[in-house]
Scaffold this motif. Structure first.
Motif, PDB file in Angstrom:
ATOM      1  N   ILE A 103      46.423  58.084  40.322  1.00 12.59           N
ATOM      2  CA  ILE A 103      45.253  58.091  39.988  1.00 12.59           C
ATOM      3  C   ILE A 103      45.238  56.646  39.357  1.00 12.59           C
ATOM      4  O   ILE A 103      45.850  55.962  38.505  1.00 12.59           O
ATOM      5  N   THR A 104      44.165  55.684  40.191  1.00 11.01           N
ATOM      6  CA  THR A 104      44.067  54.299  39.830  1.00 11.01           C
ATOM      7  C   THR A 104      42.731  53.908  39.221  1.00 11.01           C
ATOM      8  O   THR A 104      41.520  54.201  39.764  1.00 11.01           O
ATOM      9  N   LEU A 105      42.680  53.337  38.063  1.00 11.94           N
ATOM     10  CA  LEU A 105      41.582  52.636  37.453  1.00 11.94           C
ATOM     11  C   LEU A 105      41.631  50.937  37.647  1.00 11.94           C
ATOM     12  O   LEU A 105      42.581  50.310  37.406  1.00 11.94           O
ATOM     13  N   GLY A 106      40.621  50.546  38.690  1.00 16.28           N
ATOM     14  CA  GLY A 106      40.485  49.264  38.833  1.00 16.28           C
ATOM     15  C   GLY A 106      39.367  48.644  37.785  1.00 16.28           C
ATOM     16  O   GLY A 106      38.330  49.359  37.781  1.00 16.28           O
ATOM     17  N   CYS A 107      39.402  47.424  37.635  1.00 16.79           N
ATOM     18  CA  CYS A 107      38.294  46.677  36.955  1.00 16.79           C
ATOM     19  C   CYS A 107      38.341  45.207  37.269  1.00 16.79           C
ATOM     20  O   CYS A 107      39.336  44.360  37.535  1.00 16.79           O
ATOM     21  N   TYR A 108      37.101  44.970  37.908  1.00 14.23           N
ATOM     22  CA  TYR A 108      36.822  43.736  38.481  1.00 14.23           C
ATOM     23  C   TYR A 108      35.586  43.188  38.449  1.00 14.23           C
ATOM     24  O   TYR A 108      34.493  44.094  38.317  1.00 14.23           O
ATOM     25  N   THR A 109      35.048  41.858  38.526  1.00 14.63           N
ATOM     26  CA  THR A 109      33.606  41.674  38.800  1.00 14.63           C
ATOM     27  C   THR A 109      33.177  41.375  40.029  1.00 14.63           C
ATOM     28  O   THR A 109      33.959  41.087  41.107  1.00 14.63           O
ATOM     29  N   LYS A 110      32.048  41.577  40.153  1.00 11.66           N
ATOM     30  CA  LYS A 110      31.341  41.388  41.702  1.00 11.66           C
ATOM     31  C   LYS A 110      30.117  40.638  41.697  1.00 11.66           C
ATOM     32  O   LYS A 110      29.082  40.990  40.833  1.00 11.66           O
ATOM     33  N   GLN A 111      29.875  39.722  42.725  1.00 10.98           N
ATOM     34  CA  GLN A 111      28.629  39.007  42.637  1.00 10.98           C
ATOM     35  C   GLN A 111      28.413  38.863  44.084  1.00 10.98           C
ATOM     36  O   GLN A 111      28.984  38.430  44.984  1.00 10.98           O
TER      37      GLN A 111
END
Length: 207
Positions: A103-111
């Motif tokens: 189970i993987t939780l990823g967190c990042y920004t996107k534009q």
């Protein structure tokens, strides 16, 4: 044994309290009385707290919990409580429907482009049973689950994803699913990235 009876009572009490809280949250949302409480908080610290809560859930089915996040995100302004609850709902579901997997939780920004707003993305992926495409449509409906047999085997009311979607929309974002039956699922929460204002002190240069 008395110890087992105590454990069963505590477990049942916690489950009942969780169900009542979900129903109260849904009632507030439908009545238009659910409010957003924005505060400034550190995303990394929030994720550390979330991991400490979610790890015991993932270990029940012998799953490995992985957190991946951009180090540069830092502090944001949003409703930390609702965001944390939404992510916990997704992690709890992933832990429930995945066995001996990841189970993987990823967190990042996107534009999308320079003129577009920046979004903060939280992605919860699992290697579980997956959901057939025709049944994905009703996942976010209240009291609905992908299959009637799911309730018998795993329990639950089917309110978690409904509340998650409503919370995300209240925060100005949304939640989406991408799933392949038999291979796993990925849920993505998108919320607008709101940075705290930084006050810059002007330097006074003496002649």
């Amino acid at each position: 044994t008395p110890r087992f009876r105590t454990y069963t009572i505590n477990k049942s009490g916690s489950h009942l309290l969780s169900l009542i809280q979900d129903i109260l949250d849904l009632s507030k949302i439908e009545a238009g009385k659910m409010e957003i409480h924005k505060t400034q908080f550190n995303v990394e610290e929030m994720l550390k707290t979330l991991k400490a809560i979610a790890e015991p859930l993932s270990h029940k089915n012998n799953n490995k919990l992985i957190f991946l996040a951009e180090e540069s995100i830092g502090e944001i302004i949003s409703d930390e409580g609702k965001l944390k609850q939404s992510l916990l709902n997704l992690l709890s579901n992933a832990s429930k429907f995945t066995k001996n997997g990841n189970i993987t939780l990823g967190c990042y920004t996107k534009q999308k482009n320079k003129e577009s707003p920046v979004y903060l993305i939280f992605s919860v992926s699992d290697t579980g049973c997956g959901i057939p495409e025709p049944k994905q449509i009703k996942l976010f409906n209240a009291f609905s689950q992908a299959d009637s047999s799911v309730t018998k085997e795993y329990g639950g009311t089917g309110l978690g994803l409904t509340i998650t979607k409503q919370f995300c929309e209240l925060m100005g974002g949304d939640v989406h699913i991408k799933s392949i039956y038999g291979k796993g699922s990925t849920f993505k929460i998108n919320i607008p990235l709101c940075r705290p204002m930084v006050q810059i002190k002007k330097k006074v240069i003496a002649n």
